[in-house]
Design a protein around this motif. Sequence first.
Motif, mmCIF file in Angstrom:
data_model
loop_
_atom_site.group_PDB
_atom_site.id
_atom_site.type_symbol
_atom_site.label_atom_id
_atom_site.label_comp_id
_atom_site.label_asym_id
_atom_site.label_seq_id
_atom_site.Cartn_x
_atom_site.Cartn_y
_atom_site.Cartn_z
ATOM 1 N N GLY A 117 0.747 -1.232 0.095
ATOM 2 C CA GLY A 117 -0.042 0.103 0.248
ATOM 3 C C GLY A 117 0.757 1.120 0.154
ATOM 4 O O GLY A 117 1.815 1.222 -0.534
ATOM 5 N N CYS A 118 0.469 2.199 0.799
ATOM 6 C CA CYS A 118 1.308 3.364 0.817
ATOM 7 C C CYS A 118 2.713 3.210 1.676
ATOM 8 O O CYS A 118 3.463 3.996 1.324
ATOM 9 N N GLY A 119 3.031 2.381 2.447
ATOM 10 C CA GLY A 119 4.068 1.991 2.984
ATOM 11 C C GLY A 119 4.431 3.202 3.876
ATOM 12 O O GLY A 119 3.673 3.723 4.855
ATOM 13 N N ASN A 120 5.847 3.618 3.684
ATOM 14 C CA ASN A 120 6.433 4.819 4.576
ATOM 15 C C ASN A 120 5.612 6.098 4.274
ATOM 16 O O ASN A 120 5.788 7.111 4.984
ATOM 17 N N MET A 121 4.870 6.096 3.115
ATOM 18 C CA MET A 121 4.250 7.373 2.636
ATOM 19 C C MET A 121 2.839 7.604 3.491
ATOM 20 O O MET A 121 2.141 8.670 3.178
ATOM 21 N N TRP A 122 2.618 6.703 4.646
ATOM 22 C CA TRP A 122 1.630 6.933 5.210
ATOM 23 C C TRP A 122 1.773 8.301 6.124
ATOM 24 O O TRP A 122 0.700 9.062 6.269
#
Length: 334
Positions: A117-122
């Motif tokens: 999903g968004c991973g670290n871009m949360w």
Amino acid sequence: MYYKSTNLDHRSQWIDWMKVIGMLLIIWGHCFPKGFEPFIYAFNVPVFFIVSGYLVKHEQSNKKFWSKNLKTLIIPYIILCEIKDLGNMLGHISDYGFLWTQGCILLGVHTYGDFDGCGNMWFVYTLFLIKLINQYCCSRKRYTYIIVILSIVSTLIYNKFFMSVSWAFTSMFVAFPFFILGQYCRKFDINTIITRIRNTNKFILFFGLLLSISLLVIVADYNGFMKIYLGEYGNNICLAYCGGIIGSIVVFILSVLLNRFKSVWSYYISVGTLVILDFHRDINHPLLKLIDNMDVSYITNGIMTFVASTIVLISFVPIIWIIRRWCPMIIGYR
């Protein structure tokens, strides 16, 4: 010409340095150095939310708000997530699993089963949600205070009944007060504070930093692992906010001391934080694997992972230079 192209003379370098130190702590935290995690996670993410709050202004026009955030957050978020998840999506074309990945990206879900999903871009997703609330619900002080209280109450309820949900929405509650604190800092005369810090006796300043860091270590030890990316504050919410504030003050003072150095490197790291946030683990992984195979003490491991994190951070400078020159859309035209 190279120096002028970065507009260093017109920037607040201490903000750049805060982002540099903050990003270094993010990378180091993702090395999970044994014994250092509670200390690092006590303030590495809060620093960015406080800085973001300080930099964000309430836009008089909602159209301008959406235009600005579309350019600086939404489009970079989508592009970077799509690039990061490309391999996973290609592996799930036959079973239409790539649609789950798209859903996770749009909803701010870190991962879902085998789907990325968004991973670290949360962080970017959470920041946009906070800015959205700030724009539409915080036009008056009393509304802001009410929402801060609701955020804290929601954090308490969530941590009691719904632990470890990998969703950017849950991080919003614990992060919102840090963002508002950053906005509150705009009321202070920062230039005067910076001048006073610079003029403070070096021995007194060093002692104050040492005392603050020692206090932060104690607070982090009692509070435990604060996982904002999961919406968790640790053992005590008061200690969590105290740790975030103390750590951010330490980072601010260190940034002021570094402010006298007009560094092009710090500039590129500052404008390229989204790229570093998304891809630092890919570069860090080989170094981390090498360190993990060594039989060393936890202190040595902490030092080695810190050095490795520094190397990874610096390695992004030429990458960001290329992106800023040829595809600035990825970094939000910063």
